[in-house]
Design a protein around this motif. Sequence first.
Motif, PDB file in Angstrom:
ATOM      1  N   ARG A   1      10.662 -33.853   1.586  1.00 16.40           N
ATOM      2  CA  ARG A   1       9.252 -34.590   1.880  1.00 16.40           C
ATOM      3  C   ARG A   1       8.510 -33.811   2.506  1.00 16.40           C
ATOM      4  NH1 ARG A   1      12.327 -40.069  -0.934  1.00 16.40           N
ATOM      5  NH2 ARG A   1      13.090 -39.264  -2.733  1.00 16.40           N
ATOM      6  N   ALA A   2       8.727 -33.497   3.598  1.00 22.46           N
ATOM      7  CA  ALA A   2       8.205 -33.191   4.381  1.00 22.46           C
ATOM      8  C   ALA A   2       7.793 -31.590   4.474  1.00 22.46           C
ATOM      9  CB  ALA A   2       8.530 -33.912   5.726  1.00 22.46           C
ATOM     10  N   PRO A   3       6.666 -31.324   4.082  1.00 22.60           N
ATOM     11  CA  PRO A   3       6.223 -30.010   4.025  1.00 22.60           C
ATOM     12  C   PRO A   3       6.444 -28.744   5.530  1.00 22.60           C
ATOM     13  CG  PRO A   3       4.385 -30.321   2.968  1.00 22.60           C
ATOM     14  CD  PRO A   3       5.980 -31.803   2.771  1.00 22.60           C
ATOM     15  N   ARG A   4       5.422 -30.029   6.040  1.00 17.71           N
ATOM     16  CA  ARG A   4       5.322 -28.856   7.622  1.00 17.71           C
ATOM     17  C   ARG A   4       6.484 -28.607   8.257  1.00 17.71           C
ATOM     18  NH1 ARG A   4      -0.511 -29.060   9.647  1.00 17.71           N
ATOM     19  NH2 ARG A   4       0.618 -29.664  11.919  1.00 17.71           N
ATOM     20  N   LEU A   5       6.804 -30.086   7.957  1.00 17.99           N
ATOM     21  CA  LEU A   5       8.467 -30.098   9.388  1.00 17.99           C
ATOM     22  C   LEU A   5       9.373 -29.000   8.470  1.00 17.99           C
ATOM     23  CD1 LEU A   5      10.672 -31.285  11.001  1.00 17.99           C
ATOM     24  CD2 LEU A   5      10.844 -33.069   9.520  1.00 17.99           C
ATOM     25  N   LEU A   6       9.234 -28.486   6.844  1.00 18.94           N
ATOM     26  CA  LEU A   6      10.458 -28.049   6.289  1.00 18.94           C
ATOM     27  C   LEU A   6       9.816 -26.486   7.231  1.00 18.94           C
ATOM     28  CD1 LEU A   6      12.427 -27.002   4.164  1.00 18.94           C
ATOM     29  CD2 LEU A   6      10.486 -27.038   2.866  1.00 18.94           C
ATOM     30  N   ILE A   7       8.746 -26.153   6.973  1.00 18.94           N
ATOM     31  CA  ILE A   7       8.221 -24.800   7.654  1.00 18.94           C
ATOM     32  C   ILE A   7       8.379 -24.478   9.239  1.00 18.94           C
ATOM     33  CG2 ILE A   7       6.308 -23.526   7.932  1.00 18.94           C
ATOM     34  CD1 ILE A   7       5.112 -24.754   5.351  1.00 18.94           C
ATOM     35  N   ARG A   8       8.536 -25.598   9.822  1.00 15.23           N
ATOM     36  CA  ARG A   8       8.992 -25.580  10.957  1.00 15.23           C
ATOM     37  C   ARG A   8      10.409 -25.527  11.682  1.00 15.23           C
ATOM     38  NH1 ARG A   8       5.027 -30.539  13.009  1.00 15.23           N
ATOM     39  NH2 ARG A   8       3.039 -29.080  13.375  1.00 15.23           N
ATOM     40  N   THR A   9      10.759 -26.254  10.448  1.00 13.66           N
ATOM     41  CA  THR A   9      12.635 -26.067  10.640  1.00 13.66           C
ATOM     42  C   THR A   9      13.029 -24.438  10.524  1.00 13.66           C
ATOM     43  OG1 THR A   9      12.609 -27.945  10.111  1.00 13.66           O
ATOM     44  CG2 THR A   9      14.811 -27.023   9.839  1.00 13.66           C
ATOM     45  N   LEU A  10      12.565 -24.114   9.223  1.00  8.89           N
ATOM     46  CA  LEU A  10      12.341 -22.709   8.987  1.00  8.89           C
ATOM     47  C   LEU A  10      11.994 -21.867   9.614  1.00  8.89           C
ATOM     48  CD1 LEU A  10      11.722 -22.895   5.290  1.00  8.89           C
ATOM     49  CD2 LEU A  10      13.831 -22.829   6.572  1.00  8.89           C
ATOM     50  N   ILE A  11      11.211 -21.321  10.911  1.00 10.39           N
ATOM     51  CA  ILE A  11      11.057 -20.837  11.508  1.00 10.39           C
ATOM     52  C   ILE A  11      11.470 -21.532  12.845  1.00 10.39           C
ATOM     53  CG2 ILE A  11       9.134 -20.682  13.543  1.00 10.39           C
ATOM     54  CD1 ILE A  11       6.822 -21.040  11.170  1.00 10.39           C
ATOM     55  N   ILE A  12      11.883 -22.613  13.566  1.00 12.32           N
ATOM     56  CA  ILE A  12      12.730 -23.003  14.747  1.00 12.32           C
ATOM     57  C   ILE A  12      14.602 -22.427  14.130  1.00 12.32           C
ATOM     58  CG2 ILE A  12      14.301 -24.446  15.291  1.00 12.32           C
ATOM     59  CD1 ILE A  12      11.694 -26.010  15.257  1.00 12.32           C
ATOM     60  N   LEU A  13      15.392 -22.031  12.429  1.00 13.50           N
ATOM     61  CA  LEU A  13      16.128 -21.558  12.496  1.00 13.50           C
ATOM     62  C   LEU A  13      15.849 -19.917  12.263  1.00 13.50           C
ATOM     63  CD1 LEU A  13      17.396 -23.760   9.348  1.00 13.50           C
ATOM     64  CD2 LEU A  13      18.028 -23.917  11.702  1.00 13.50           C
ATOM     65  N   PHE A  14      15.119 -19.712  12.224  1.00 12.76           N
ATOM     66  CA  PHE A  14      14.705 -18.132  12.217  1.00 12.76           C
ATOM     67  C   PHE A  14      14.957 -17.727  13.701  1.00 12.76           C
ATOM     68  CE2 PHE A  14      12.074 -14.677  12.336  1.00 12.76           C
ATOM     69  CZ  PHE A  14      13.331 -13.035  11.669  1.00 12.76           C
ATOM     70  N   ASN A  15      14.841 -18.114  14.808  1.00  8.39           N
ATOM     71  CA  ASN A  15      14.112 -17.960  16.383  1.00  8.39           C
ATOM     72  C   ASN A  15      15.715 -18.192  16.954  1.00  8.39           C
ATOM     73  OD1 ASN A  15      11.858 -18.509  17.887  1.00  8.39           O
ATOM     74  ND2 ASN A  15      11.085 -18.991  15.505  1.00  8.39           N
ATOM     75  N   TRP A  16      16.110 -19.272  16.329  1.00  9.92           N
ATOM     76  CA  TRP A  16      17.993 -19.458  16.944  1.00  9.92           C
ATOM     77  C   TRP A  16      18.719 -17.778  16.229  1.00  9.92           C
ATOM     78  CZ3 TRP A  16      21.086 -23.348  19.622  1.00  9.92           C
ATOM     79  CH2 TRP A  16      19.901 -24.134  20.002  1.00  9.92           C
TER      80      TRP A  16
ATOM     81  N   ALA B   1      22.431 -24.822  16.003  1.00 13.23           N
ATOM     82  CA  ALA B   1      23.649 -23.435  16.987  1.00 13.23           C
ATOM     83  C   ALA B   1      24.263 -22.901  15.544  1.00 13.23           C
ATOM     84  CB  ALA B   1      24.490 -24.946  17.187  1.00 13.23           C
ATOM     85  N   MET B   2      24.145 -23.077  14.830  1.00 12.05           N
ATOM     86  CA  MET B   2      25.548 -23.069  13.373  1.00 12.05           C
ATOM     87  C   MET B   2      24.319 -21.700  13.356  1.00 12.05           C
ATOM     88  SD  MET B   2      28.152 -24.683  12.650  1.00 12.05           S
ATOM     89  CE  MET B   2      28.249 -24.375  10.262  1.00 12.05           C
ATOM     90  N   PHE B   3      23.391 -21.769  12.868  1.00 14.86           N
ATOM     91  CA  PHE B   3      22.031 -20.220  12.505  1.00 14.86           C
ATOM     92  C   PHE B   3      22.583 -19.565  13.787  1.00 14.86           C
ATOM     93  CE2 PHE B   3      20.482 -22.115   9.416  1.00 14.86           C
ATOM     94  CZ  PHE B   3      20.173 -21.642   8.607  1.00 14.86           C
ATOM     95  N   ALA B   4      22.766 -19.375  15.470  1.00 16.76           N
ATOM     96  CA  ALA B   4      23.048 -19.236  16.208  1.00 16.76           C
ATOM     97  C   ALA B   4      23.717 -18.183  15.795  1.00 16.76           C
ATOM     98  CB  ALA B   4      22.778 -20.095  17.752  1.00 16.76           C
ATOM     99  N   ARG B   5      25.226 -19.098  15.579  1.00 15.74           N
ATOM    100  CA  ARG B   5      26.687 -18.455  15.031  1.00 15.74           C
ATOM    101  C   ARG B   5      26.065 -17.041  14.699  1.00 15.74           C
ATOM    102  NH1 ARG B   5      29.487 -18.883  20.127  1.00 15.74           N
ATOM    103  NH2 ARG B   5      29.384 -21.764  20.727  1.00 15.74           N
TER     104      ARG B   5
ATOM    105  N   GLY C   1      33.868 -18.608  16.805  1.00 16.22           N
ATOM    106  CA  GLY C   1      32.649 -19.946  17.238  1.00 16.22           C
ATOM    107  C   GLY C   1      31.735 -20.396  16.585  1.00 16.22           C
ATOM    108  N   LEU C   2      31.832 -19.847  15.327  1.00 14.39           N
ATOM    109  CA  LEU C   2      30.846 -20.647  14.183  1.00 14.39           C
ATOM    110  C   LEU C   2      32.084 -21.713  13.343  1.00 14.39           C
ATOM    111  CD1 LEU C   2      28.664 -20.425  12.363  1.00 14.39           C
ATOM    112  CD2 LEU C   2      30.373 -18.699  10.596  1.00 14.39           C
ATOM    113  N   ALA C   3      33.259 -21.306  13.925  1.00 16.41           N
ATOM    114  CA  ALA C   3      34.011 -22.572  13.279  1.00 16.41           C
ATOM    115  C   ALA C   3      34.200 -23.856  14.269  1.00 16.41           C
ATOM    116  CB  ALA C   3      35.273 -21.659  12.377  1.00 16.41           C
ATOM    117  N   GLY C   4      34.735 -23.102  15.207  1.00 15.22           N
ATOM    118  CA  GLY C   4      34.643 -24.172  16.575  1.00 15.22           C
ATOM    119  C   GLY C   4      34.219 -24.581  17.091  1.00 15.22           C
ATOM    120  N   ALA C   5      32.850 -24.718  17.181  1.00 17.73           N
ATOM    121  CA  ALA C   5      31.938 -25.101  17.133  1.00 17.73           C
ATOM    122  C   ALA C   5      31.539 -26.729  16.464  1.00 17.73           C
ATOM    123  CB  ALA C   5      30.447 -24.770  17.344  1.00 17.73           C
ATOM    124  N   PRO C   6      31.690 -26.588  15.015  1.00 17.86           N
ATOM    125  CA  PRO C   6      31.352 -27.668  14.381  1.00 17.86           C
ATOM    126  C   PRO C   6      32.728 -29.135  14.302  1.00 17.86           C
ATOM    127  CG  PRO C   6      31.459 -26.095  13.392  1.00 17.86           C
ATOM    128  CD  PRO C   6      31.463 -25.895  14.487  1.00 17.86           C
TER     129      PRO C   6
END
Length: 518
Positions: free
Chosen positions: A285-300, A422-426, A107-112
């Motif tokens: 270059r956007a630290p707040r967005l970076l932190i939010r992205t990491l939190i979202i990826l961890f959640n996925w 989606a990759m992190f979810a896989r 699934g990790l390979a097939g999705a992309p």
Amino acid sequence: MQMMVSVFLAATPDHRCKLPGWSNDTFNIQDPWHHEIVNQTIPMDASGKYDSCQYWDFSGPNSTLMQCKEVVYDTSTFESTVITDMGLVCENKSKVTPAQVAFMGGGLAGAPLLGFLSDIIGRKKTLMFSFLAQGAFGLGVAFAPDYYSFVIFRFILGASSAGVFMTSFVLGMELVGPFWRKFAGIVIEYYFALGVVILAGLGYLIRNWQYLEIAISAPSFFYLLLWWIVPESPRWLLANGKEAEAEAIIRHAAVVNKVSLPAKVLEAEATPTVSLGELLTGIIRAPRLLIRTLIILFNWCVISMVYYGLTLSSGNFGVNIFLNFFLSGLVEFPAYTFCFIIDKTGRKGPHCGAVILGGLACISTIFVALYADQSDPSTNWIKVALAMVGKFGATVAFALIYIWSAEIYPTIIRNAQMGASAMFARVGGMTAPVIADLGNVVKGDFGKGLPLIIFGGVTVAAGLLSLFLPETKGEPLPETIEEAENFGRAKEDIEVIAVRSLGKDNFAYQNGEAESKI
């Protein structure tokens, strides 16, 4: 179904060493004489359970504890599984987890790959190709001659199954208007839950793993008939310069829905694209967005791991495996229904609440394992109830994280970041069978509860971190990285930052509001 069927395909029945010299030995006791020989030959633990992989060899002057040469299995629950047919017990036990991880890896390979293919040849053709591959390699799994063929076929089957769900989801979303998009995105999940419920019934009726795999793979070929029913995505057609075909589909839909359309229906729009380098540079270059992205990826990652892990752990709760699996699918229906409240309550509260509640329910199993009377049948039902609460929370979170993260990511990089999510979810899905198997590796009642404890711990952590994400209900979607960086901030804070960045001379204050002169 293909994603969850390993609960039955890879089930490990009770087993012990075959008695040396007994060609007709069976796991079940045949008569008092057989019982006596088994008691003399097979070691027992403190609870009176026979050792699974060792026997006493009395051929020499002294008795010697030996590893099994042959194994007999309990066939009261399953006629056969991959484990029994390929001998994946004792010294080969370590091969079980890679076989389960192979599907998620596919699934990790097939999705992309299939996602890229759908952008080139279209959603409809990719969906039909995925159906065909799913059916063919599903049958390949059923008739795999050896372990390595089984793993390879499961990997390819995982890739094609990812293509089926992903392409169906995208096609469904692109065929409806904005008002129905959220409804379509949640309703498709009901069919996923229905598949789990149906699979529980099939697993109960079909106790041979090969016949079960054939039963869930063969229908994929019938889905090819949808070629004459399901249209291509008008959005894909429009994006690829096929305006006439797109307009024909939309006008046909208008006729079916008894809606009149103007003469000019479609107008091509340029879709913003961004390279991987620009994506990474912009986020860094956007630290707040970076932190939010990491939190979202961890959640996925965590939500996917817990969602699949709890389903794969259905056989570790001490109650009937088929009933456990049925309940794990049944609980998804109220969970998806609960998600419709987000238009009134927002995304943050339901998501964080469901994740933390589910995590605490899973963690609570440690108290059941340590303090409850394990001989009491009601204890197992307490474990099942806690696991179902955990599954409810993971299901709600899985449905909401799709919507919430898409509303936090800026338009310019939304597609790329949703792909990364989606990759992190896989990846989380790949770790699920590893953690679920800890219930078989760690002995005793604590071992059976260990997967739930791990799932609960990481889930609570994900829920608490989600509290730092902004609420998106009623807010316009951020278009640029700058807007995403400032998303959720108070207006006064944004003005202060702007003044510090551009200087007071570039700002004029009118009616209490800051207006840039640049």
